[in-house]
Enzyme design. Structure first.
Site, PDB file in Angstrom:
ATOM      1  N   ASP A 132      56.845  71.389  34.462  1.00  0.00           N
ATOM      2  CA  ASP A 132      55.911  71.641  35.573  1.00  0.00           C
ATOM      3  C   ASP A 132      56.949  71.567  36.891  1.00  0.00           C
ATOM      4  O   ASP A 132      57.827  70.743  37.025  1.00  0.00           O
ATOM      5  CB  ASP A 132      55.170  70.185  35.796  1.00  0.00           C
ATOM      6  CG  ASP A 132      53.796  70.183  35.042  1.00  0.00           C
ATOM      7  OD1 ASP A 132      53.325  71.452  34.663  1.00  0.00           O
ATOM      8  OD2 ASP A 132      53.447  69.458  34.175  1.00  0.00           O
ATOM      9  N   GLU A 184      53.441  65.558  53.351  1.00  0.00           N
ATOM     10  CA  GLU A 184      53.450  66.736  53.973  1.00  0.00           C
ATOM     11  C   GLU A 184      52.881  66.369  55.586  1.00  0.00           C
ATOM     12  O   GLU A 184      53.720  67.035  56.525  1.00  0.00           O
ATOM     13  CB  GLU A 184      52.197  67.738  53.530  1.00  0.00           C
ATOM     14  CG  GLU A 184      52.790  68.048  52.019  1.00  0.00           C
ATOM     15  CD  GLU A 184      51.626  68.786  51.656  1.00  0.00           C
ATOM     16  OE1 GLU A 184      50.548  69.190  52.041  1.00  0.00           O
ATOM     17  OE2 GLU A 184      51.789  69.123  50.165  1.00  0.00           O
ATOM     18  N   PHE A 202      40.989  65.403  54.976  1.00  0.00           N
ATOM     19  CA  PHE A 202      41.028  66.405  54.059  1.00  0.00           C
ATOM     20  C   PHE A 202      39.826  66.376  53.168  1.00  0.00           C
ATOM     21  O   PHE A 202      39.544  65.050  52.702  1.00  0.00           O
ATOM     22  CB  PHE A 202      42.204  66.369  53.256  1.00  0.00           C
ATOM     23  CG  PHE A 202      42.141  67.675  52.280  1.00  0.00           C
ATOM     24  CD1 PHE A 202      42.619  68.812  52.357  1.00  0.00           C
ATOM     25  CD2 PHE A 202      41.855  67.273  50.747  1.00  0.00           C
ATOM     26  CE1 PHE A 202      42.604  69.928  51.546  1.00  0.00           C
ATOM     27  CE2 PHE A 202      41.979  68.242  49.901  1.00  0.00           C
ATOM     28  CZ  PHE A 202      42.264  69.663  50.322  1.00  0.00           C
ATOM     29  N   ALA A 252      37.597  67.906  49.843  1.00  0.00           N
ATOM     30  CA  ALA A 252      37.493  68.965  48.743  1.00  0.00           C
ATOM     31  C   ALA A 252      36.727  70.016  49.079  1.00  0.00           C
ATOM     32  O   ALA A 252      37.143  71.233  48.536  1.00  0.00           O
ATOM     33  CB  ALA A 252      37.393  68.229  47.498  1.00  0.00           C
ATOM     34  N   ARG A 288      38.612  71.928  52.204  1.00  0.00           N
ATOM     35  CA  ARG A 288      40.018  72.124  51.857  1.00  0.00           C
ATOM     36  C   ARG A 288      40.589  72.210  52.996  1.00  0.00           C
ATOM     37  O   ARG A 288      41.904  72.933  53.287  1.00  0.00           O
ATOM     38  CB  ARG A 288      40.097  73.228  50.865  1.00  0.00           C
ATOM     39  CG  ARG A 288      39.677  72.896  49.748  1.00  0.00           C
ATOM     40  CD  ARG A 288      39.713  74.149  48.533  1.00  0.00           C
ATOM     41  NE  ARG A 288      40.617  74.967  48.676  1.00  0.00           N
ATOM     42  CZ  ARG A 288      40.834  76.325  48.654  1.00  0.00           C
ATOM     43  NH1 ARG A 288      39.830  76.891  48.744  1.00  0.00           N
ATOM     44  NH2 ARG A 288      41.954  76.706  48.364  1.00  0.00           N
ATOM     45  N   SER A 334      41.782  70.024  56.862  1.00  0.00           N
ATOM     46  CA  SER A 334      41.793  68.731  57.557  1.00  0.00           C
ATOM     47  C   SER A 334      42.162  68.926  59.073  1.00  0.00           C
ATOM     48  O   SER A 334      42.447  70.043  59.489  1.00  0.00           O
ATOM     49  CB  SER A 334      42.820  67.555  57.151  1.00  0.00           C
ATOM     50  OG  SER A 334      44.226  68.075  57.282  1.00  0.00           O
ATOM     51  N   LYS A 344      43.765  72.508  60.097  1.00  0.00           N
ATOM     52  CA  LYS A 344      44.740  72.988  59.610  1.00  0.00           C
ATOM     53  C   LYS A 344      44.475  73.304  57.956  1.00  0.00           C
ATOM     54  O   LYS A 344      43.646  72.318  57.375  1.00  0.00           O
ATOM     55  CB  LYS A 344      46.101  72.733  59.863  1.00  0.00           C
ATOM     56  CG  LYS A 344      46.204  71.158  59.004  1.00  0.00           C
ATOM     57  CD  LYS A 344      47.864  70.680  59.253  1.00  0.00           C
ATOM     58  CE  LYS A 344      48.139  69.671  58.142  1.00  0.00           C
ATOM     59  NZ  LYS A 344      47.389  68.150  58.455  1.00  0.00           N
ATOM     60  N   ASP A 402      50.251  65.390  31.527  1.00  0.00           N
ATOM     61  CA  ASP A 402      49.509  63.917  31.728  1.00  0.00           C
ATOM     62  C   ASP A 402      48.143  64.080  31.733  1.00  0.00           C
ATOM     63  O   ASP A 402      47.222  63.077  31.226  1.00  0.00           O
ATOM     64  CB  ASP A 402      49.987  63.359  33.113  1.00  0.00           C
ATOM     65  CG  ASP A 402      49.900  64.121  34.313  1.00  0.00           C
ATOM     66  OD1 ASP A 402      49.213  65.517  34.078  1.00  0.00           O
ATOM     67  OD2 ASP A 402      50.130  63.845  35.334  1.00  0.00           O
ATOM     68  N   ASP A 415      45.803  69.027  29.301  1.00  0.00           N
ATOM     69  CA  ASP A 415      47.155  69.195  28.857  1.00  0.00           C
ATOM     70  C   ASP A 415      47.140  69.188  27.335  1.00  0.00           C
ATOM     71  O   ASP A 415      48.169  69.227  26.613  1.00  0.00           O
ATOM     72  CB  ASP A 415      48.242  68.359  29.478  1.00  0.00           C
ATOM     73  CG  ASP A 415      48.626  68.965  30.816  1.00  0.00           C
ATOM     74  OD1 ASP A 415      48.506  70.220  31.107  1.00  0.00           O
ATOM     75  OD2 ASP A 415      49.148  68.182  31.768  1.00  0.00           O
TER      76      ASP A 415
END
Lengths: 669, 184, 552
Positions: free
Chosen positions: A301, A342, A365, A367, A370, A372, A383, A505, A509
């Protein structure tokens, strides 16, 4: 997980005791070569006793032979016991943990009752409160809690476990340190993670791997060959008009058969698993460890493995006609309340300082949107991802085109663009850069030398992915990867005859983990992922996959090198024992005594002593493994052949000679 | 049955081609192009077969060159070597007899090929040295000048394999035939 | 010394050059590149369906059983059959059993003298036929093995392969060799023995017969069975230096070509190069040793007034040159040929050890087809140990080598020392062996050891002093030859059958390469350890003891 040093007293003493217990024929028969040794040692003992009672033979010499023959067997057992012992100490503490567990089972009516954890069944619901240990493996069905998993991982930093999502799995023996959760039990008693771990570290459930089986066959074959070579000697001697004493024949036989590698074989296997465990990776079978050495393709990953988990702001790019200072200020304001790495990196790049204005209203932020940002009187700053930001309102086409140009450039450079908008005016973009981990590029070069292809898996778009892939030096990448893509990629590689390793994880997967030849599940992952993989990484550190490959290779190399060493020893042993035996038939054959050993009986004794003590001398090597450095197979072979092949020929010449000098000096023969 | 029938057919074709066809072809070619060789190189003198050029025959009289010892007693139907080890006592005893027969002395040692038996017991050659060693005896028995006999031997000597086997050898039967011709 | 080096270069170097195009041709042949011939061969046996390893092995066994039965009957009944000009009588059944086993298994161990035992029909229709088809059996088995490793769907068809090997490889070469040696003096006649009156007036009967045809295929098919008793030391079987060279070349050319054929068929010419190199080095070591040891003069003459300046001459032919004896001894036992150009029993003790070592290893080029097959077993063991040493599950050309393959390979490898040492022990300790010796002491032991080595390796040469035409010898070596032949052919086919069924893995820098010098070293060591170490005690009690005790 703590590991004991090699020859700690606490380990050595019980191992010596176990070495004797392991003389049980039912245990011995699992190792045909050592079993054969024990059988012929018994025969030699019987002969010794008979000779003693009859007053014939040379009791001092034969007694010493018998002693060293048994010691050879015991040393082999000791090596195995020592390897097992290191796991046993760990298993002991794990078992204690397990035995103490109690559960608060939630009945149908919602009432709870306290029962021993051993009575829990699959599907039971239990309540675990602050300060309590989780009684069984399961999945959090309600609540969120921070859990200390030190009992399993040795890592004391707590982790969050919550219902739903990829962090719902909990393990028996770990402790809830805040809040409370309801857990649905997913393991039957005795088959939980803790049980499996105990079995693994103890080596109890250890099954021979296919490679070990094949090697055992080869070694058994060698034993048979030497049985014939030695077994026919009495007839040959009879032709020459002489005879050879049986104990001497037994000594020759035991010296020739590969007792060294056979004595160390299971210790090597156990130690390999143990190295993984000390590395906080649990392999569900020895087979998985060996497969790790065969890996041809490594799926990694991007985030967390190739790049450090968080992206860093590296540049502010204003739209034409926008002052850079405006963009920087807006970006800074919008990120002041953003505590993600970030966000912090944006503030830092913008010059830091200054607290959030009192009248500001941070917009976290979500969902859905998307994006904030921050609401100030008169100023609404947002942004976020470019598409998300553009969706917030209508903008002039020219501005949008300009923004696109900027963001495409950022993506091509391997970065992630964040658009910034104030009120309805597009200001520009922040260049968030993926930071490639230090040294990872060199690791990939190493892997390539070992013949392993690395493939980066990422959710990024192909442009970004390509840029990062080039920077990190991976061989291939899979962009915008879905679980199906991963599965398909693995199947494609396998169809080309490669063994594939990956780590994962999430529940999604699981299929890929199951399909891959070596699937390392993160301990923080879901129960499904942990079930699907054949290894579990307790530290949840995906970089480890690289080390796991090394450990797998090291295991096989140790086995191969000691086999070579063991067989190469035969040359010197022949030159020690054969002249000693045959000189009575043809005195001229004394010329073969190239080592100049002092007497026939001393020569035989020295060879058999060397044969016995080489086992404990090699135990450290067996347990630690031969040193492994990534290099092409041909150089690897040459190196090991030189060390263990040539060394195996030379070492016993020196060793036997030295022992002979000592034996002669002490008057033992 | 699956395998028996093809096996039988295979038997038939291989027998026809590899035995009948092959033998007939080689026989035809050999008898056409080298009939003397193909029939065992039999030397005839005055229409009488006196021996094979390639097969040693026994010579015991002093007037002939003697061939190498034969473990098979020069039996053309039962060729054999001595099969004695070079370390063998029996071999030493046999060699001592040969040495005595030639009357070799330490001052006049006998070339080894006259003492060592050949592999098949039918080696038609002796070494040039072995022939020269006997020249005096032969010359004396025949009343010929030694030089004459030596010349004859030198003429008969050849290197069997040019540069690969340069040690010269002599065919005993041919040499003795030449001797006889000389006498006539 | 100079001529020795020249001869070695001429024979071995020259043959190695010739083997390259021959190997290429054989690979093309067995890859079905000659459709017209294949069509005829297919019709001849009534169809040639693709076979898996079991079917191929069964076909091989079936035809070999037929070979044995037919020749057994022919030998047993020779006195009642035609083409018997010398009136050979019936042979004992144990000798018939031994001879039929011997020629069916490509061994050609001879407990008889051909000229005084068998009729021309028995020699040509029985023994010479077997020299073709038993050699072709070996080549066919190698072709099947190569197809399996080379990832083809089937192993081919035995009946087709046998004809390809017989008619397209052995036959044309045999015609060339037979004609050449016939022109140089090897007889090719159906007349009975010649009777001559010697110059001293004695009557000498000289055996002859269709020897040229017989000798050619005896060498090419690594058969080795002589038309006459003393084999290629007999002047009518090996007339001069040049027939000798031709025979040495032909005894090693197909075994050499088989390596290249194998390499081409599996698409790994470099791998074949490594194998060829290992074989060549072993051959070179043996040649050097043998030629060197044989320069020691005959020990028995040491106390006599004998001028010895060309080494040991007992049992050697002068026309064949000084180095021929040991050189031939090495070549004939490196391949499983077994013809002799000098009497091995009379070689110096340590020289005699070299041919024995050749038979113990049995794969320095080895028998036609089977030499490479034997090498395959060593390769299995070498890749297994080497594979682990580079940290990977061992694999051969992408096929994983696991328990099943190891079990089979070990079974085949063990059988060799068991047959040799077991047999030697039985006969050394009893009158069966001890009562039949021609030499005393350690050399006598060597005679027994050599006989079983030769039988198990399907070689056929001998320390011929041994009085081996007895019931125990005939039965024991007959059985040893049969086991020593079919186990090492069928088992490798089974191994490949098992490898074929597995997922093939890709190769990378981390994979053990079987195409490099390092692997060559590994293979070399494996061969020495597995092939030679077992025999160390026996060697010490035979040739080494004789040398140390008696040579001065």
């Amino acid at each position: 997980m703590q590991s004991a040093s090699l020859f700690e007293r606490a380990l050595v003493v019980p191992a010596m005791r176990d070495a004797v217990f392991k003389l049980d024929p039912r245990t011995m028969v699992r190792n045909p070569v050592m079993f054969t040794t024990a059988v012929v040692a018994t025969v030699a003992t019987v002969i010794l006793v008979r000779n003693l009672s009859a007053g014939t033979g040379d009791p001092l010499f034969e007694g010493q032979l018998v002693f060293w023959l048994w010691l050879t067997v015991l040393f082999g057992n000791f090596a195995e016991a020592l390897a097992e012992g290191r796991g046993k100490a760990q298993a002991q503490s794990l078992r204690q943990t397990k035995d103490q567990l109690v559960a608060l089972r939630i009945g149908r009516n919602g009432a709870t009752e306290q029962i021993p954890a051993t009575q829990l069944r699959f599907g039971d619901l239990v309540l675990v409160c602050e300060g309590q240990q989780i009684p069984a493996d399961g999945e959090v069905v309600a609540g969120v809690a921070s859990v200390n998993e030190a009992a399993i991982t040795g890592e004391s930093a707590p982790v969050i476990r919550e219902a739903g999502g990829d962090r719902s799995a909990v393990t028996a023996g770990t402790t809830v340190i805040s809040d409370e959760i309801r857990v649905k039990v997913t393991a039957e008693p005795g088959s939980g993670f803790l049980d499996r771990m105990i079995a693994l570290v103890e080596g109890a459930s250890r099954q021979k791997t296919p490679n070990e089986i094949a090697l055992t066959i080869l070694l058994t074959g060698l034993t048979l060959i030497f049985l014939v070579a030695v077994g026919t000697l009495p007839a040959f001697a009879a032709y020459a008009g002489g005879s050879i004493a049986v104990p001497v024949l037994i000594a020759l036989f035991v010296a020739l058969i590969p007792t060294t590698i056979s004595g160390l074989l299971s210790a090597i296997g156990i130690a390999g698993m143990d190295r993984l465990i000390r590395f906080n990776v649990l392999a569900k079978s020895g087979r998985a460890v060996e497969a790790a050495g065969d890996i041809g393709t490594l799926l990694l990953d991007k985030t967390g493995t190739i790049t450090i988990g968080d992206r860093q702001a590296s540049e502010f790019v204003p739209l034409p006609g926008v002052a850079e200072a405006d963009l920087v200020a807006a970006a800074r304001l919008s990120s002041l309340a953003d505590t993600t790495p970030e966000g912090r990196s944006i503030v830092a790049l913008a010059g830091g300082g200054e607290d959030l204005p009192a009248n500001a209203e941070p917009v976290p932020f979500s969902a859905q949107t998307r994006v904030s940002g921050i609401d100030l009187p008169e100023r609404i700053i947002r942004k976020g991802a470019v598409d998300a930001v553009l969706k917030l309102g209508a903008h002039p086409e020219a501005a949008v085109a300009d923004l696109r140009r900027i963001t495409d450039r950022i993506a091509q450079a391997g970065g992630t663009p964040l658009a910034v908008v104030e009120n309805d005016r597009l200001l520009g973009a922040i260049h968030l850069k993926d930071v490639i981990k230090a040294g990872i590029r060199e690791r990939f070069v190493e892997l390539r030398r070992m013949g392993i292809r690395t493939v980066m898996i990422t959710g990024d778009n192909p442009l970004t992915a390509a840029a990062i892939a080039a920077e990190a030096g991976v061989d291939d990448f899979l962009a915008e990867a879905t679980p199906e893509d991963k599965l398909a990629y693995i199947r494609k590689e396998q169809a080309e005859g490669k063994l594939v390793a990956m780590c994962g994880d999430g529940t999604n997967d699981a299929p890929a983990l199951a399909q891959s030849d070596v699937g390392v599940a993160m301990n923080t992952g879901t129960q499904a992922a942990r079930e699907a993989g054949n290894m579990v990484d307790l530290d949840s550190d995906p970089t480890k996959l690289i080390e796991v490959v090394g450990i797998g290779k090291q295991l096989l190399m140790t086995r191969g090198s000691l086999t070579t060493f063991s067989i190469a020893n035969d040359v010197a042993k022949y030159f020690a024992i054969l002249p000693a035996i045959l000189v009575v038939l043809y005195p001229a054959l004394g010329a073969l005594n190239v080592m100049g050993l002092s007497s026939p009986s001393s020569a035989i004794l020295s060879a058999i002593i060397f044969n016995a003590i080489i086992i404990p001398l090699l135990v450290p090597l067996a347990l630690q493994g031969v040193r492994y450095r990534p290099m092409p197979a041909a150089s690897q072979l040459l190196r090991n052949l030189a060390i263990y092949g040539a060394g195996g020929v030379i070492a016993p010449f020196i060793g036997i000679k030295l022992i002979d000098i000592a034996v002669a000096a002490l008057g033992l023969a | 049955m699956t395998y028996l029938l093809p096996s039988l057919r295979l038997w038939l074709v291989t027998m026809l081609v590899c035995v009948v066809g092959y033998a007939a072809l080689v026989y035809g070619l050999a008898q056409t192009f080298a009939p003397y060789r193909a029939n065992a190189s039999i030397i005839e003198v005055d229409g009488r077969a006196v021996g094979s050029e390639l097969v040693a025959q026994d010579f015991t009289s002093a007037g002939y060159f003697w061939p190498r010892p034969s473990a098979a007693d020069y039996d053309g139907m039962g060729a054999a070597g001595s099969n004695l080890s070079p370390t063998s006592q029996d071999l030493a005893a046999r060699a001592a007899e040969t040495v005595a027969r030639y009357g070799a002395t330490p001052d006049n040692p006998i070339p080894a090929d006259l003492v060592a038996a050949s592999g098949g017991g039918l080696d038609p050659h002796i070494s040039l040295a072995g022939a020269l060693y006997q020249a005096e005896r032969v010359a004396e028995a025949r009343g010929l000048p030694v030089g004459r006999v030596r010349d004859l031997v030198q003429d008969a000597a050849f290197a069997p394999g040019s540069i690969f086997a340069p040690e010269p050898i002599v065919n005993v039967l041919q040499l003795n035939l030449a001797l006889d011709r000389l006498a006539q | 010394m100079f001529t020795a080096i020249l001869t070695v270069i001429l024979i071995v170097g020259g043959t190695a050059l010739l083997a390259w195009p021959l190997g290429k041709y054989m690979a093309a042949l067995f890859s079905g590149r000659f459709a017209a011939a294949d069509g005829i061969f297919t019709r001849a046996v009534g169809g040639a369906p693709a076979q898996d390893w079991k079917q191929y092995s069964l076909a091989l066994i079936a035809f070999n059983a037929l070979m044995f039965v037919f020749v057994f009957a022919m030998l047993a009944l020779q006195h009642a059959l035609p083409l018997n000009p010398d009136g050979q009588g019936p042979a004992s059944l144990d000798l018939v059993f031994n001879t039929a086993s011997s020629f069916t298994t490509n061994t050609n161990l001879q407990h008889y003298s051909g000229e005084s035992t068998w009729s021309y029909l028995a020699q040509l229709g029985g023994l010479m036929w077997l020299q073709f088809v038993s050699a072709a059996t070996g080549i066919a088995a190698l072709a099947a093995l190569a197809r399996g490793i080379g990832e083809q769907a089937s192993m081919g068809n035995f009946f087709l392969d046998l004809q390809r090997a017989s008619f397209c490889v052995l036959l044309p070469l045999a015609i060339i060799v037979a004609c050449f040696i016939a022109l140089r003096g090897v007889p090719m006649t159906f007349d009975g023995a010649a009777t001559v009156t010697t110059l001293e007036g004695a009557v000498q009967t000289i055996a002859r017969g269709p020897a040229a045809a017989f000798v050619a295929i005896k060498q090419l098919g690594t058969n080795g069975g002589g038309f006459f008793g003393p084999n290629s030391t007999h002047p009518l079987e090996n007339a001069d230096f040049w027939t000798n060279c031709f025979q040495m070349v032909s005894l090693i050319i197909i075994p050499m070509a088989c390596v290249w054929m194998f390499g081409r068929m599996i698409g790994r010419i470099k791998h074949a190069g490594v194998v060829f190199g290992v074989m060549a080095v072993l051959l070179l070591v043996k040649m050097t040793a043998a030629i060197g040891f044989e320069t020691a003069p005959t020990q028995a003459f040491a106390d006599l007034p004998v001028a010895q300046d060309v080494g040991n001459l007992e049992g050697k032919e002068l026309r064949l040159g000084a180095t021929t004896g040991p050189l031939w001894a090495v070549l004939t036992t490196s391949t499983s040929n077994g013809s002799v150009g000098a009497m091995h029993d009379s070689l110096n003790p340590l020289t005699g050890l070299v041919p024995m070592a050749g038979m113990w290893l049995n794969e320095t080029f080895g028998g036609v087809g089977v030499g490479m097959i034997n090498m395959f077993l060593y390769i299995m063991v070498a890749v297994f140990v080497a594979g682990m040493m580079v940290g990977r599950t061992p694999e051969y050309l992408g096929h994983r080598v696991e328990g099943r393959e190891m079990r089979l390979a070990v079974l085949a490898l063990i059988s060799h020392p068991v047959l040799i040492l077991g047999g030697t022990a039985l006969f050394a300790a009893t009158a069966w062996g001890a009562g039949t010796l021609n030499n005393a002491g350690a050399h006598g032991f060597s005679e027994i050891l050599y006989e079983f080595s030769s039988a198990a390796a399907n070689n056929g040469s001998g320390f011929e002093g041994l009085g081996d035409n007895t019931v125990p010898w005939n039965i024991a070596t007959g059985l040893v030859m049969l086991i020593g032949r079919y186990l090492p052919i069928i088992v490798p086919l089974a191994i490949v059958g098992s490898l074929m069924a597995k997922r093939r893995s890709a190769e990378s820098a981390g994979t053990l390469s079987v195409e490099g010098g390092t692997f060559g070293v590994m293979l070399f060591i494996t061969i020495l350890i597995f092939g030679a170490l077992t025999f160390f005690p026996a060697a010490a009690l035979g040739p080494v003891a004789e040398h140390l005790t008696l040579m001065r």
